[in-house]
Design a protein around this motif. Sequence first.
Motif, PDB file in Angstrom:
ATOM      1  N   ALA A   1      -7.321  -9.775   1.829  1.00 14.13           N
ATOM      2  CA  ALA A   1      -7.185 -10.102   0.408  1.00 14.13           C
ATOM      3  C   ALA A   1      -7.847  -9.034  -0.463  1.00 14.13           C
ATOM      4  N   TYR A   2      -8.942  -8.464  -0.005  1.00  9.84           N
ATOM      5  CA  TYR A   2      -9.671  -7.454  -0.781  1.00  9.84           C
ATOM      6  C   TYR A   2      -8.808  -6.240  -1.066  1.00  9.84           C
ATOM      7  N   ILE A   3      -7.986  -5.819  -0.108  1.00  9.58           N
ATOM      8  CA  ILE A   3      -7.197  -4.602  -0.309  1.00  9.58           C
ATOM      9  C   ILE A   3      -5.804  -4.895  -0.850  1.00  9.58           C
ATOM     10  N   THR A   4      -5.479  -6.174  -1.056  1.00  6.67           N
ATOM     11  CA  THR A   4      -4.134  -6.515  -1.536  1.00  6.67           C
ATOM     12  C   THR A   4      -4.157  -7.318  -2.833  1.00  6.67           C
ATOM     13  N   GLY A   5      -5.192  -7.133  -3.640  1.00 10.55           N
ATOM     14  CA  GLY A   5      -5.205  -7.800  -4.935  1.00 10.55           C
ATOM     15  C   GLY A   5      -6.442  -8.602  -5.230  1.00 10.55           C
TER      16      GLY A   5
ATOM     17  N   GLY B   1      -6.784   8.914   5.392  1.00 13.95           N
ATOM     18  CA  GLY B   1      -7.949   9.010   4.530  1.00 13.95           C
ATOM     19  C   GLY B   1      -7.941   8.053   3.378  1.00 13.95           C
ATOM     20  N   GLY B   2      -6.874   7.277   3.209  1.00 10.12           N
ATOM     21  CA  GLY B   2      -6.828   6.304   2.133  1.00 10.12           C
ATOM     22  C   GLY B   2      -7.817   5.179   2.370  1.00 10.12           C
ATOM     23  N   PHE B   3      -8.472   4.729   1.287  1.00 12.69           N
ATOM     24  CA  PHE B   3      -9.500   3.697   1.416  1.00 12.69           C
ATOM     25  C   PHE B   3      -8.906   2.388   1.936  1.00 12.69           C
ATOM     26  N   SER B   4      -7.827   1.932   1.342  1.00 14.84           N
ATOM     27  CA  SER B   4      -7.218   0.668   1.745  1.00 14.84           C
ATOM     28  C   SER B   4      -6.660   0.742   3.164  1.00 14.84           C
TER      29      SER B   4
ATOM     30  N   LEU C   1       0.818  -1.222   0.000  1.00 10.51           N
ATOM     31  CA  LEU C   1       0.000   0.000   0.000  1.00 10.51           C
ATOM     32  C   LEU C   1       0.842   1.257   0.000  1.00 10.51           C
ATOM     33  N   GLY C   2       2.149   1.122   0.190  1.00 14.83           N
ATOM     34  CA  GLY C   2       2.998   2.316   0.225  1.00 14.83           C
ATOM     35  C   GLY C   2       2.901   3.048   1.534  1.00 14.83           C
ATOM     36  N   GLY C   3       2.517   2.376   2.603  1.00 17.39           N
ATOM     37  CA  GLY C   3       2.371   2.992   3.910  1.00 17.39           C
ATOM     38  C   GLY C   3       0.936   3.393   4.190  1.00 17.39           C
ATOM     39  N   PHE C   4       0.640   3.564   5.454  1.00 17.86           N
ATOM     40  CA  PHE C   4      -0.707   3.992   5.837  1.00 17.86           C
ATOM     41  C   PHE C   4      -0.861   5.474   5.529  1.00 17.86           C
ATOM     42  N   THR C   5      -1.825   5.791   4.695  1.00 18.07           N
ATOM     43  CA  THR C   5      -2.067   7.192   4.336  1.00 18.07           C
ATOM     44  C   THR C   5      -3.372   7.651   4.962  1.00 18.07           C
TER      45      THR C   5
ATOM     46  N   ARG D   1     -20.648  -6.680  -9.084  1.00 24.14           N
ATOM     47  CA  ARG D   1     -20.436  -5.252  -8.821  1.00 24.14           C
ATOM     48  C   ARG D   1     -21.020  -4.813  -7.470  1.00 24.14           C
ATOM     49  N   TRP D   2     -21.038  -5.763  -6.522  1.00 28.34           N
ATOM     50  CA  TRP D   2     -21.508  -5.395  -5.184  1.00 28.34           C
ATOM     51  C   TRP D   2     -20.425  -4.649  -4.416  1.00 28.34           C
ATOM     52  N   ILE D   3     -19.180  -4.931  -4.733  1.00 29.51           N
ATOM     53  CA  ILE D   3     -18.066  -4.198  -4.126  1.00 29.51           C
ATOM     54  C   ILE D   3     -17.173  -3.695  -5.251  1.00 29.51           C
ATOM     55  N   PRO D   4     -16.619  -2.497  -5.102  1.00 28.13           N
ATOM     56  CA  PRO D   4     -15.754  -1.948  -6.162  1.00 28.13           C
ATOM     57  C   PRO D   4     -14.297  -2.314  -5.903  1.00 28.13           C
ATOM     58  N   VAL D   5     -13.488  -2.120  -6.898  1.00 27.30           N
ATOM     59  CA  VAL D   5     -12.045  -2.208  -6.687  1.00 27.30           C
ATOM     60  C   VAL D   5     -11.641  -1.031  -5.807  1.00 27.30           C
ATOM     61  N   PRO D   6     -10.804  -1.243  -4.786  1.00 26.48           N
ATOM     62  CA  PRO D   6     -10.395  -0.123  -3.936  1.00 26.48           C
ATOM     63  C   PRO D   6      -9.888   1.037  -4.793  1.00 26.48           C
ATOM     64  N   PRO D   7     -10.416   2.237  -4.591  1.00 25.26           N
ATOM     65  CA  PRO D   7     -10.079   3.369  -5.460  1.00 25.26           C
ATOM     66  C   PRO D   7      -8.613   3.765  -5.428  1.00 25.26           C
ATOM     67  N   ASP D   8      -7.898   3.424  -4.353  1.00 25.85           N
ATOM     68  CA  ASP D   8      -6.489   3.794  -4.275  1.00 25.85           C
ATOM     69  C   ASP D   8      -5.574   2.644  -4.708  1.00 25.85           C
ATOM     70  N   GLN D   9      -6.153   1.620  -5.358  1.00 31.34           N
ATOM     71  CA  GLN D   9      -5.373   0.507  -5.874  1.00 31.34           C
ATOM     72  C   GLN D   9      -5.464   0.463  -7.390  1.00 31.34           C
ATOM     73  N   PRO D  10      -4.435  -0.043  -8.064  1.00 27.76           N
ATOM     74  CA  PRO D  10      -4.483  -0.112  -9.540  1.00 27.76           C
ATOM     75  C   PRO D  10      -5.571  -1.085  -9.998  1.00 27.76           C
TER      76      PRO D  10
END
Length: 452
Positions: free
Chosen positions: A98-102, A48-51, A42-46, A149-158
Amino acid sequence: MTMERERAAYEGAPLAARLTWLTALRLLVLTIFLVVAAFTYLGGFTSGGFSSLVALTTVAAAYGVAGIYAAFLRIRRALPSIARAQLVTDQITWTAIAYITGGATSGATSLYGLTCLTGAILLGLRGAAVAGAAGAAAYAAMCAAFVLRWIPVPPDQPFDAYETQGSDLLYPLFVNVMAIVVVTLLAAYLAERLRTTGGRLVQATARAEQAERLAALGRLAAGLAHEIRNPLGAIAGSIELLRTGGTLAQEDQQLCEIIERETKRLNELVSDMLELSRPRVPAMEPMDLAATIREVVVLASHSGRGGDVDVRYEGPATAVVVADPGQLRQVVWNLVRNAVQASSAGMAVVVGLAREEGQGYALEVRDQGRGIAREARDRLFDAFFTTRSHGIGIGLAVVKRILDDHGFSVSVDSVEGQGTTFRVLLPERVAQLDAAASLPVSERLPRSRATL
């Protein structure tokens, strides 16, 4: 000891202790994994970041739930239910990671297998099955949520790092679910083997402790037996002379009978102690078990309480088995004596012998006494354990040791208030019996050498 007893011995280890250690380990793994994932993925805890928000919420929820479980652990209630709830919670937690890491292709899916192992350690096959089912369901639900499409891809992830199409998700879904199933089965198998090995280790330790006690008893018994038997013999001889002298009143005759009976009981006790503490290798040879039983029945009917308890034999006239005649006679005598002592006046003790096709002979000693409580049956053959107010619990321990040395099995069936049945199974020894059958009858059926 049966497999059930081995497993029960192992499972005596407190579930609460295993839950405590595994809860602490789970929280440690979760924290380390999230920190590593945050700074490498994640590049560190930011702020307000979603992940980052999902990660911190997951950690906080995991610690909060762990606190609730810890409260239940302190009162030690519903521990199996707590263990199952922890397993389900863990699989949901790994799904959030797993949801926030791929998503479906995240490396965090390997943590599902860790929980399956945890379930196997805690609850064996059932625990592994609960963990495996929960993990597979949680992972499949996440994949379905992406497709629908019940859950989106985390907006701060590619976006390219996530598979969201049904056709693309089939392969990772199949691979991960199969991995969970394989790990579940393997963990259950290893846990079962561990439980069996642990039970046998407990059993071996108990046997070693018992052997140490018996060795001490043997040294003591060997030193005292001679000193005890000499005065017992003198007492018995003196009482016999008094009884036959013809000068005693009726009341004195009754007192002599009491002394003689108790002297005989002490002599039997000394014999049992010596037999238990100084075992010998059975001298296996053909013998007529039916003849031995009839001799013991006659002896029991004319000694001790045999006068007011009906002791009888039911079975064939001849039954050739291969065993140590003296030791097997001791087994029959101890079982009959135990049954007589458990019976009240007017009751019957039946010694039955029957041929079971393909299994050998089954010897049963049945009484009509008050029976044996269920909680006492597992310890019935332990040395120095007794359910009677008199005696020190040696007779049945001698029976168990002799039968174990012969490779024979013994079981107990008892109904409180209706009586008890001891059942000894003497398996077939075809080759030895065939060889014995060619010998003259006088050589095949030697009389017992033991004295009771």
